[in-house]
Design an enzyme around this catalytic site. Structure first.
Site, PDB file in Angstrom:
ATOM      1  N   HIS A   1       0.818  -1.207   0.000  1.00 21.64           N
ATOM      2  CA  HIS A   1       0.000   0.000   0.000  1.00 21.64           C
ATOM      3  C   HIS A   1       0.853   1.258   0.000  1.00 21.64           C
ATOM      4  CE1 HIS A   1      -2.099  -3.300   2.159  1.00 21.64           C
ATOM      5  NE2 HIS A   1      -3.001  -3.036   1.238  1.00 21.64           N
TER       6      HIS A   1
HETATM    7  S1  FES Z   1       1.584  -0.514   3.477  1.00 21.78           S
HETATM    8 FE1  FES Z   1      -0.003  -1.923   3.806  1.00 21.78          FE
HETATM    9  S2  FES Z   1       1.028  -3.681   4.520  1.00 21.78           S
HETATM   10 FE2  FES Z   1       2.593  -2.228   4.249  1.00 21.78          FE
END
Ligand code: FES
Length: 137
Positions: A94
């Site tokens: 993410h």
């Molecule tokens: S940014 Fe979502 S698991 Fe690392």
């Protein structure tokens, strides 16, 4: 970078150069918790800029504090991570980014810095992970 295991988790042991340590000093305004004051992820002896007992050696759990993915190392300065990038880790899941002290950047999904496990030095050049003054197990 070496990887060992502690409680089933990957633990990274990273030697930081003087240039990389100097780069840490420039990142504080960009970080969510630059002094590692949030509880639970940093032993007292690592509540410093480098989050370590000795500046040159960084020890952390290689699991993102968002949803538990494994960040990847991006130790080169600049590049696709921006002109201010001094090296660190990118969680591709993410997009959370962490500097070379495992400190998370502001406005990222990960809520906290990467965990620093208990560890201590046995000699000037050898450490043990999982044991410290507070945790003799
Ligand atoms: S940014 Fe979502 S698991 Fe690392």
């Amino acid at each position: 970078m070496k990887t060992v295991e502690w409680r089933g988790k990957p633990v990274w042991i990273i030697h930081r150069s003087p240039e990389q340590l100097a780069g840490l000093k420039t990142q504080d305004p960009l970080l969510a918790d630059p002094q590692s004051k949030r509880p639970g992820f940093t032993p007292k002896y690592a509540e410093n800029e480098g989050r370590s007992r000795k500046p040159e050696l960084f020890v952390c759990v290689g699991i993102c504090t968002h949803l538990g993915c494994s960040p990847t190392s991006h130790f080169e300065k600049g590049g696709s991570l921006g002109a201010d990038w001094q090296g660190g880790f990118l969680c591709p899941c993410h997009g959370s980014t962490f500097d070379l002290a495992g400190r998370v950047y502001k406005n990222k999904p990960a809520p906290d810095n990467l965990e620093v496990p208990p560890y201590q030095y046995l000699t000037d050049t050898r450490i043990i992970v999982g044991v410290d003054e507070d945790n003799k197990a």
